[in-house]
Design a protein around this motif. Structure first.
Motif, PDB file in Angstrom:
ATOM      1  N   GLY A   1       0.814  -1.209   0.000  1.00 13.51           N
ATOM      2  CA  GLY A   1       0.000   0.000   0.000  1.00 13.51           C
ATOM      3  C   GLY A   1       0.848   1.259   0.000  1.00 13.51           C
ATOM      4  N   TYR A   2       0.177   2.379  -0.217  1.00 16.42           N
ATOM      5  CA  TYR A   2       0.862   3.655  -0.333  1.00 16.42           C
ATOM      6  C   TYR A   2       1.352   4.161   1.022  1.00 16.42           C
ATOM      7  N   PRO A   3       2.463   4.906   1.003  1.00 16.91           N
ATOM      8  CA  PRO A   3       2.963   5.474   2.259  1.00 16.91           C
ATOM      9  C   PRO A   3       2.085   6.636   2.720  1.00 16.91           C
ATOM     10  N   SER A   4       2.160   6.910   4.003  1.00 15.81           N
ATOM     11  CA  SER A   4       1.453   8.057   4.570  1.00 15.81           C
ATOM     12  C   SER A   4       2.199   9.349   4.269  1.00 15.81           C
ATOM     13  N   ASP A   5       3.533   9.243   4.131  1.00 15.27           N
ATOM     14  CA  ASP A   5       4.353  10.426   3.911  1.00 15.27           C
ATOM     15  C   ASP A   5       5.692   9.994   3.313  1.00 15.27           C
ATOM     16  N   THR A   6       6.369  10.904   2.652  1.00 15.72           N
ATOM     17  CA  THR A   6       7.725  10.669   2.168  1.00 15.72           C
ATOM     18  C   THR A   6       8.558  11.897   2.490  1.00 15.72           C
ATOM     19  N   ARG A   7       9.855  11.661   2.666  1.00 18.85           N
ATOM     20  CA  ARG A   7      10.768  12.780   2.954  1.00 18.85           C
ATOM     21  C   ARG A   7      12.083  12.545   2.220  1.00 18.85           C
ATOM     22  N   ASP A   8      12.652  13.627   1.710  1.00 23.57           N
ATOM     23  CA  ASP A   8      13.986  13.564   1.115  1.00 23.57           C
ATOM     24  C   ASP A   8      15.001  13.736   2.228  1.00 23.57           C
ATOM     25  N   LEU A   9      16.003  12.865   2.250  1.00 21.87           N
ATOM     26  CA  LEU A   9      17.028  12.913   3.286  1.00 21.87           C
ATOM     27  C   LEU A   9      18.249  13.677   2.788  1.00 21.87           C
ATOM     28  N   PRO A  10      19.030  14.251   3.705  1.00 20.48           N
ATOM     29  CA  PRO A  10      20.211  15.029   3.302  1.00 20.48           C
ATOM     30  C   PRO A  10      21.248  14.216   2.514  1.00 20.48           C
ATOM     31  N   ASN A  11      21.293  12.911   2.716  1.00 19.61           N
ATOM     32  CA  ASN A  11      22.285  12.079   2.018  1.00 19.61           C
ATOM     33  C   ASN A  11      21.826  11.670   0.612  1.00 19.61           C
ATOM     34  N   GLY A  12      20.689  12.188   0.145  1.00 19.27           N
ATOM     35  CA  GLY A  12      20.179  11.856  -1.185  1.00 19.27           C
ATOM     36  C   GLY A  12      19.201  10.696  -1.181  1.00 19.27           C
ATOM     37  N   ASN A  13      19.089  10.000  -0.065  1.00 18.61           N
ATOM     38  CA  ASN A  13      18.133   8.905   0.051  1.00 18.61           C
ATOM     39  C   ASN A  13      16.735   9.457   0.309  1.00 18.61           C
ATOM     40  N   LYS A  14      15.756   8.583   0.268  1.00 23.75           N
ATOM     41  CA  LYS A  14      14.368   8.980   0.500  1.00 23.75           C
ATOM     42  C   LYS A  14      13.793   8.121   1.609  1.00 23.75           C
ATOM     43  N   LEU A  15      12.980   8.720   2.446  1.00 21.26           N
ATOM     44  CA  LEU A  15      12.335   8.016   3.552  1.00 21.26           C
ATOM     45  C   LEU A  15      10.843   7.917   3.272  1.00 21.26           C
TER      46      LEU A  15
ATOM     47  N   THR B   1      -5.481   2.512  21.471  1.00 22.43           N
ATOM     48  CA  THR B   1      -5.038   2.692  20.096  1.00 22.43           C
ATOM     49  C   THR B   1      -3.870   1.760  19.829  1.00 22.43           C
ATOM     50  N   ASP B   2      -4.016   0.916  18.808  1.00 21.66           N
ATOM     51  CA  ASP B   2      -2.948   0.043  18.345  1.00 21.66           C
ATOM     52  C   ASP B   2      -2.322   0.724  17.127  1.00 21.66           C
ATOM     53  N   SER B   3      -0.995   0.840  17.128  1.00 15.13           N
ATOM     54  CA  SER B   3      -0.366   1.551  16.020  1.00 15.13           C
ATOM     55  C   SER B   3       0.963   0.927  15.631  1.00 15.13           C
ATOM     56  N   CYS B   4       1.337   1.183  14.401  1.00 12.99           N
ATOM     57  CA  CYS B   4       2.654   0.793  13.905  1.00 12.99           C
ATOM     58  C   CYS B   4       3.053   1.799  12.825  1.00 12.99           C
ATOM     59  N   THR B   5       4.223   2.368  12.981  1.00 12.58           N
ATOM     60  CA  THR B   5       4.781   3.262  11.970  1.00 12.58           C
ATOM     61  C   THR B   5       6.055   2.620  11.453  1.00 12.58           C
ATOM     62  N   LYS B   6       6.089   2.377  10.139  1.00 10.54           N
ATOM     63  CA  LYS B   6       7.279   1.796   9.502  1.00 10.54           C
ATOM     64  C   LYS B   6       7.994   2.893   8.727  1.00 10.54           C
ATOM     65  N   TYR B   7       9.295   2.977   8.954  1.00 13.79           N
ATOM     66  CA  TYR B   7      10.152   3.919   8.238  1.00 13.79           C
ATOM     67  C   TYR B   7      11.026   3.101   7.298  1.00 13.79           C
ATOM     68  N   ILE B   8      10.900   3.350   6.010  1.00 14.64           N
ATOM     69  CA  ILE B   8      11.667   2.599   5.024  1.00 14.64           C
ATOM     70  C   ILE B   8      12.505   3.587   4.220  1.00 14.64           C
ATOM     71  N   GLU B   9      13.814   3.382   4.264  1.00 16.79           N
ATOM     72  CA  GLU B   9      14.744   4.263   3.561  1.00 16.79           C
ATOM     73  C   GLU B   9      15.195   3.594   2.271  1.00 16.79           C
ATOM     74  N   THR B  10      15.243   4.397   1.202  1.00 17.49           N
ATOM     75  CA  THR B  10      15.712   3.890  -0.084  1.00 17.49           C
ATOM     76  C   THR B  10      16.895   4.728  -0.558  1.00 17.49           C
ATOM     77  N   ASP B  11      17.735   4.106  -1.374  1.00 13.20           N
ATOM     78  CA  ASP B  11      18.824   4.862  -1.995  1.00 13.20           C
ATOM     79  C   ASP B  11      18.243   5.642  -3.178  1.00 13.20           C
ATOM     80  N   PRO B  12      19.058   6.475  -3.833  1.00  9.97           N
ATOM     81  CA  PRO B  12      18.526   7.281  -4.946  1.00  9.97           C
ATOM     82  C   PRO B  12      17.904   6.473  -6.078  1.00  9.97           C
ATOM     83  N   SER B  13      18.290   5.200  -6.228  1.00  6.90           N
ATOM     84  CA  SER B  13      17.705   4.377  -7.299  1.00  6.90           C
ATOM     85  C   SER B  13      16.384   3.726  -6.888  1.00  6.90           C
ATOM     86  N   GLY B  14      15.991   3.895  -5.621  1.00  2.86           N
ATOM     87  CA  GLY B  14      14.722   3.330  -5.154  1.00  2.86           C
ATOM     88  C   GLY B  14      14.842   1.975  -4.492  1.00  2.86           C
TER      89      GLY B  14
END
Length: 135
Positions: A49-63, A109-122
């Protein structure tokens, strides 16, 4: 690779039916998430499924941030009532009732937040999860 992903997802869905301990379920969750290291983020999104949010990281990766939450009410328990009847001298009686207290019924409230980091190629290079329902 798709077959492996499907098997992993089906394996996780059967966890509740088999009754492994919470520690075992968390370990299995970690193994499934580790499986995604090196995979393309688009495949993960297509599967999970789709992420709730995305962020660009200073090292060029994406969260990519995936948040799940649900609210439930805990079961309600009523303690048993006990009635004691005490005869009175000269006739009549008194009745004393104890118990009957209500416990539970709280909202949780039951919750889980997953943070997945990718390199510039995805490609997925790192993951982390937080919450009381990450399994």
């Amino acid at each position: 690779m798709i077959k492996k992903i499907i098997i992993a997802v089906l394996g996780l869905s059967l966890i509740g039916c088999m009754g492994p301990s919470l520690e075992e379920r968390r370990k299995q969750f970690g193994e499934v998430m580790d499986y995604w290291i090196g995979a393309d983020i688009n495949r993960y999104i297509h599967s999970m499924g789709y992420p709730s949010d995305t962020r660009d990281l200073p090292n060029g990766n994406k969260l990519y941030i995936f948040q799940q939450a649900s609210t439930r009410r805990t079961p309600v328990y009523i303690s048993p009532t006990t009635t004691t009847i005490t005869p009175l001298y000269g006739g009549g009686a008194t009745a004393t009732t104890t118990g009957g207290h209500i416990y539970g019924g709280n909202m949780v409230t039951d919750s889980c937040t997953k943070y997945i980091e990718t390199d510039p190629s995805g490609k997925i290079v790192y993951w982390r999860a937080e919450g009381n329902n990450c399994y």
